[in-house]
Write a protein that holds these residues in place. Structure first.
Motif, mmCIF file in Angstrom:
data_model
loop_
_atom_site.group_PDB
_atom_site.id
_atom_site.type_symbol
_atom_site.label_atom_id
_atom_site.label_comp_id
_atom_site.label_asym_id
_atom_site.label_seq_id
_atom_site.Cartn_x
_atom_site.Cartn_y
_atom_site.Cartn_z
ATOM 1 N N CYS A 147 15.927 46.695 85.023
ATOM 2 C CA CYS A 147 16.630 46.951 83.682
ATOM 3 C C CYS A 147 17.767 47.421 83.671
ATOM 4 C CB CYS A 147 15.635 48.069 82.797
ATOM 5 S SG CYS A 147 16.409 48.373 81.100
ATOM 6 N N HIS A 198 13.375 51.221 76.280
ATOM 7 C CA HIS A 198 13.103 51.427 77.822
ATOM 8 C C HIS A 198 11.615 52.374 77.973
ATOM 9 C CE1 HIS A 198 17.165 50.284 78.437
ATOM 10 N NE2 HIS A 198 17.517 51.098 77.148
ATOM 11 N N CYS A 203 11.124 47.756 82.238
ATOM 12 C CA CYS A 203 11.179 48.303 80.813
ATOM 13 C C CYS A 203 11.162 46.858 79.731
ATOM 14 C CB CYS A 203 12.848 48.628 80.241
ATOM 15 S SG CYS A 203 13.188 50.246 81.264
ATOM 16 N N CYS A 220 19.155 49.854 82.397
ATOM 17 C CA CYS A 220 19.356 51.189 82.768
ATOM 18 C C CYS A 220 19.001 51.728 83.988
ATOM 19 C CB CYS A 220 18.144 51.816 81.712
ATOM 20 S SG CYS A 220 16.549 52.016 82.308
#
Ligand SMILES: [Zn+2]
Length: 284
Positions: free
Chosen positions: A257, A247, A264, A259
């Motif tokens: 991403c 990340h 990332c 996340c």
């Protein structure tokens, strides 16, 4: 640690010598007592004492004879693969896999549980792990008293301690105490660590990193991680996040991403990052 060499007792010393001999036999065996003396730097008398004790316990066994120049043939020793067993658990994006191994790392039993992507409730994962432990023990016919422990590789950052608190954004796990959840269902020793770090450790013990003092082992799967080894020890960093480079922002305002952040590394080289554009092209 504050205890200097003067605090080491005879018992500590004996345990240390046992560990040295066992380690040499485990990673370098079979070997004769004389070879062990050379490999460990211990005296012939110490090797003789330690191996006698290990033979009496059944931790090591004789493994044939080897010719020696001029003298009597020498007895080879090796770790008894059935003296103990270990369970390895891989908690991945799409499955929980539980495998039981003997000390020669031969797989004796295995259980697999599919995980639906994006559905990784911690309780469900813990139930799969506990069920898998029961299944492989029964299938291999191994008693719990023979088990050395259960090693569990998980995504994200692991706080080391009995609770084994995990932070894994992609699983939606914020401070999940996996160790505590599992402890409710098993009394076996548990070792929980980040999956890239467990894989890196395995490479150092049995794979490409054997004998290396410094190494970086990269894991590129659904997630992206690494195990950074310096002087034979995994570097963890202050927060245990060393090696969590998936990340790291590599493209400003880049691809979204899992996340939630943009750009990332994982969004580009992780499995979804690679397969996503390919499947989109095929569909289009
Ligand atoms: Zn990310």
């Amino acid at each position: 640690m504050m205890s200097g060499p003067e605090r080491r007792t005879v018992r500590d010393l004996r345990r240390g010598n046992r560990a040295i001999v066992l380690r040499a036999l485990y990673f370098g065996g079979p070997a004769s007592r004389q070879e062990l003396t050379g490999a460990t730097g211990l005296s012939a008398a110490t090797v003789s004492n330690v191996t006698a004790g290990l033979l009496a316990e059944g931790a090591i066994v004789e493994a044939g004879l080897v010719e020696s120049d001029g003298g009597r043939p020498r007895v080879l020793l090796r770790v008894d693969p059935e003296h103990g067993y270990a369970i390895g658990v891989d908690v991945g994006e799409t499955h929980v896999r539980v495998e039981l191994f003997d000390l020669a790392m031969t797989e004796r039993a295995k259980a697999d549980y599919a995980l639906r992507p994006a559905r990784h409730e911690a309780q469900l994962v813990a139930r799969h792990i506990l069920a898998g432990i029961d299944v492989v023990l029964a299938e291999a016919g191994v008693g719990r008293e023979r088990m050395l422990g259960v090693g569990i590789g998980v995504p994200g950052i692991v706080e080391h301690g009995p609770a084994a608190v995990i932070h894994a954004q992609t699983f939606g796990w914020e401070s999940v105490p996996l160790g505590t959840l599992l402890r409710a269902g098993t009394s076996l020793p548990l070792f929980v660590d980040n999956g890239a770090k467990t894989m890196g450790q395995a490479e150092l013990w049995f794979g490409a990193g054997r004998g290396a003092r410094h190494a970086i082992v990269a894991l590129v799967g659904s997630g992206v991680g690494a195990n950074i080894v310096t002087d034979g020890v995994t570097y963890r960093g202050v927060t245990g996040s060393a090696g969590e480079w998936g990340h790291t922002t590599v493209v400003v305002n880049g691809r979204r991403c899992r996340c939630g952040a943009l750009g990332c590394l994982e969004a580009y080289v992780g499995a979804e990052g690679v397969l996503g554009p390919a499947t989109r092209r095929r569909a289009g």
